[in-house]
Design an enzyme around this catalytic site. Sequence first.
Site, short mmCIF file in Angstrom:
data_model
loop_
_atom_site.label_atom_id
_atom_site.label_comp_id
_atom_site.label_asym_id
_atom_site.label_seq_id
_atom_site.Cartn_x
_atom_site.Cartn_y
_atom_site.Cartn_z
N HIS A 6 0.38 -1.02 -0.21
CA HIS A 6 0.45 -0.59 0.19
C HIS A 6 0.40 1.46 -0.17
O HIS A 6 0.64 2.15 1.14
CB HIS A 6 -0.68 0.12 1.58
CG HIS A 6 -1.94 -1.41 1.14
ND1 HIS A 6 -3.19 -1.27 0.77
CD2 HIS A 6 -2.22 -2.03 1.42
CE1 HIS A 6 -4.01 -2.08 1.07
NE2 HIS A 6 -2.82 -2.67 1.46
N ASN A 38 -10.45 -2.20 3.41
CA ASN A 38 -9.84 -1.80 1.12
C ASN A 38 -11.56 -1.82 0.66
O ASN A 38 -12.16 -1.50 1.05
CB ASN A 38 -9.45 -3.35 0.90
CG ASN A 38 -8.16 -3.81 1.30
OD1 ASN A 38 -7.51 -2.62 1.52
ND2 ASN A 38 -7.55 -4.93 0.94
C1 HEM Z 1 -2.06 -11.23 7.93
C2 HEM Z 1 -2.56 -10.38 6.77
C3 HEM Z 1 -1.61 -8.81 6.63
C4 HEM Z 1 -0.69 -8.05 6.97
C5 HEM Z 1 0.62 -8.48 7.89
C6 HEM Z 1 -1.04 -6.79 6.11
C7 HEM Z 1 -0.08 -5.98 6.41
C8 HEM Z 1 0.69 -4.45 6.28
C9 HEM Z 1 0.96 -3.81 6.60
C10 HEM Z 1 2.45 -4.15 7.06
C11 HEM Z 1 0.93 -2.67 5.71
C12 HEM Z 1 2.47 -1.20 6.15
C13 HEM Z 1 1.59 -0.64 7.35
C14 HEM Z 1 2.26 0.93 7.04
O1 HEM Z 1 3.29 0.78 6.68
O2 HEM Z 1 2.22 2.34 6.89
C15 HEM Z 1 -0.30 -3.12 5.68
C16 HEM Z 1 -1.23 -1.74 5.07
C17 HEM Z 1 -2.07 -2.12 4.89
N1 HEM Z 1 -3.05 -2.98 5.00
FE1 HEM Z 1 -2.70 -4.66 5.18
N2 HEM Z 1 -1.73 -6.61 5.96
C18 HEM Z 1 -2.59 -8.07 5.73
C19 HEM Z 1 -3.55 -7.79 5.45
C20 HEM Z 1 -4.49 -6.71 4.74
C21 HEM Z 1 -6.29 -7.29 4.57
C22 HEM Z 1 -6.86 -8.60 5.12
C23 HEM Z 1 -6.29 -6.06 4.38
C24 HEM Z 1 -8.31 -5.48 3.93
C25 HEM Z 1 -8.34 -5.04 4.03
C26 HEM Z 1 -5.24 -4.82 4.69
C27 HEM Z 1 -5.34 -3.69 4.42
C28 HEM Z 1 -4.47 -2.41 3.94
C29 HEM Z 1 -4.44 -1.20 3.95
C30 HEM Z 1 -5.32 -0.85 3.80
C31 HEM Z 1 -3.33 -0.29 4.12
C32 HEM Z 1 -2.55 0.44 4.01
C33 HEM Z 1 -2.72 1.13 5.05
C34 HEM Z 1 -2.45 2.78 5.36
O3 HEM Z 1 -3.47 3.49 3.95
O4 HEM Z 1 -1.34 3.18 5.54
N3 HEM Z 1 -4.09 -5.50 4.50
N4 HEM Z 1 -0.78 -3.92 6.05
#
Ligand code: HEM
Length: 505
Positions: free
Chosen positions: A75, A148
């Site tokens: 992201h 999402n």
């Molecule tokens: C075990 C599963 C998951 C892991 C380990 C994971 C991990 C991460 C990580 C490390 C980031 C970066 C955050 C940052 O540096 O600010 C991120 C961002 C994000 N993830 Fe996940 N994620 C997972 C599953 C999901 C799922 C299922 C969704 C669905 C809703 C999701 C939605 C997001 C969103 C929207 C962001 C961006 C947040 C922002 O705008 O700063 N993730 N995720």
Amino acid sequence: MSTPKRDTAAEQLSEFAKNHEESEDTITTTWGVPLPEKDASLTVGYHGPILLQDYNLIDELAHFTRERIPERVVHAKGAGAFGYFEVTHDITRYTAAKVFSEVNKKTPIAVRFSQVAGELGYPDTIRDIRGFAIKFYTEDGIWDLVGNNAPIFFIKDCALFPSFIHVVKRNPVTHMRPDYDMFWDMVTLRPETTHTCLMFFSDRGIPANYRQMHGYGTNTFAFVNAHGEFFYCKFHYRSEQGIATLPPKDAQRIAGEDPDFHTRDLYNAIEKGNYPSWKFYVQIMTPEQAANNSYDPFDDTKVWLKADFPLIPVGRFVLNKNPKNYFAEIEQIGFDPAHLIPGIEPSPDRMLQGRLFAYGDTHRYRLGVNHLQLPVNSPFKANNFSRDGKGTLNNSAGAPNYHPNSFNGPKIDSRAKALSPVIPLKGDAKRIDSGDDDNFTQARLLYQRVMKEDERVRMVENMVTWLKPTTTILQERAIVMFSNVDDDLGRRLRAGLDTIQQINL
Ligand code: HEM
């Protein structure tokens, strides 16, 4: 009508110039000392070397070379804005969370939209899931709903998340993406991806802009009400602008012409006073319903069918303010699904469980141990016993930094304690691969009942576009996987790939 604002420096900087016509500000060093010269470094004669004692020069170069922080591992490319959430309907029978405590109550929010796979400079209009994360600045602290634009996700166990992200990111040898072989290899070996693949390759895979997308909490959460009663819930936000998507050919052209297309659209809409808004809903499932449901309510590859669990209206949110400093307020914003408030709890959803760990951990790496003290991440108040570390701003007003203490340090909150649920758990600790738990019923419903014929045709075209660069073995595996949804889908994919092969001969 007011003159439309532009997103370029001419507009933004002339406003600054207007407000500073009488300004007597002088340039200072970063430590606030007036600067005698900005256009020349301190040299020995005209051609002499630069002196180490030109410390301001050294300071500025050193700051410049540290301007970037690690981008988000996923992201990375995104845009954000600020606004408010307003309660329109009473849901206190389900949750005691203060953010929902009374109708008309407003809570400030920050929202960040993103794409999953591309890096910071990636074009906005590629085929991908879009992130839609909301930060609620509530009286009870920060609640992050990190959703999402899809109600489901490709995989259901956090153990597979790093691998799944690897197959949509760059090939570590060629440094190219998308790598269709990696993608189809993993996807076809884990048929739980089928349902989300149908959404990913549908029109919704390329939104026209961030304003015209619905959003979903995706994972299952829980509510606790003032009587201590416990419910499972899903969150939905529906765009009041409606849904709009881009045809792939237009998206490709725009990717070249204006890689920041979605970012520009959001910024300009808000500058012009065209504030985007969403209606906010929940679905509720009691623990008894969850125990007896025909599909696993904690499996994020499945939706909760609306016929059984209707959308309950809760509120509405509006984005009416752009960031003043993108880096400070959007690049440094950190969302964390573990940031829940009293009245909102996690569920056993395996993806959510992994996420509860991963975000705080990545923020400590990306933003530093005190990222929650940055203004955009900071709750209205925070009293705890953590101190010091890089970037410290607060000291809990000089309160004791240990507990228990005899000096009126902060106490535990009896309301929060009463709202902590008692969770009965049973079962043997073991690793259970849930990957084959009915992967096709909901995908079939989507293909046969929800999609219209023209949508099916476009989805198949999009799948063929992604399948044609891969090997015949993987194409065959994909045809078998999608035939499990409907034989007709398998046939169409084969026909689409055959046509392409004939054209290529
Ligand atoms: C075990 C599963 C998951 C892991 C380990 C994971 C991990 C991460 C990580 C490390 C980031 C970066 C955050 C940052 O540096 O600010 C991120 C961002 C994000 N993830 Fe996940 N994620 C997972 C599953 C999901 C799922 C299922 C969704 C669905 C809703 C999701 C939605 C997001 C969103 C929207 C962001 C961006 C947040 C922002 O705008 O700063 N993730 N995720």
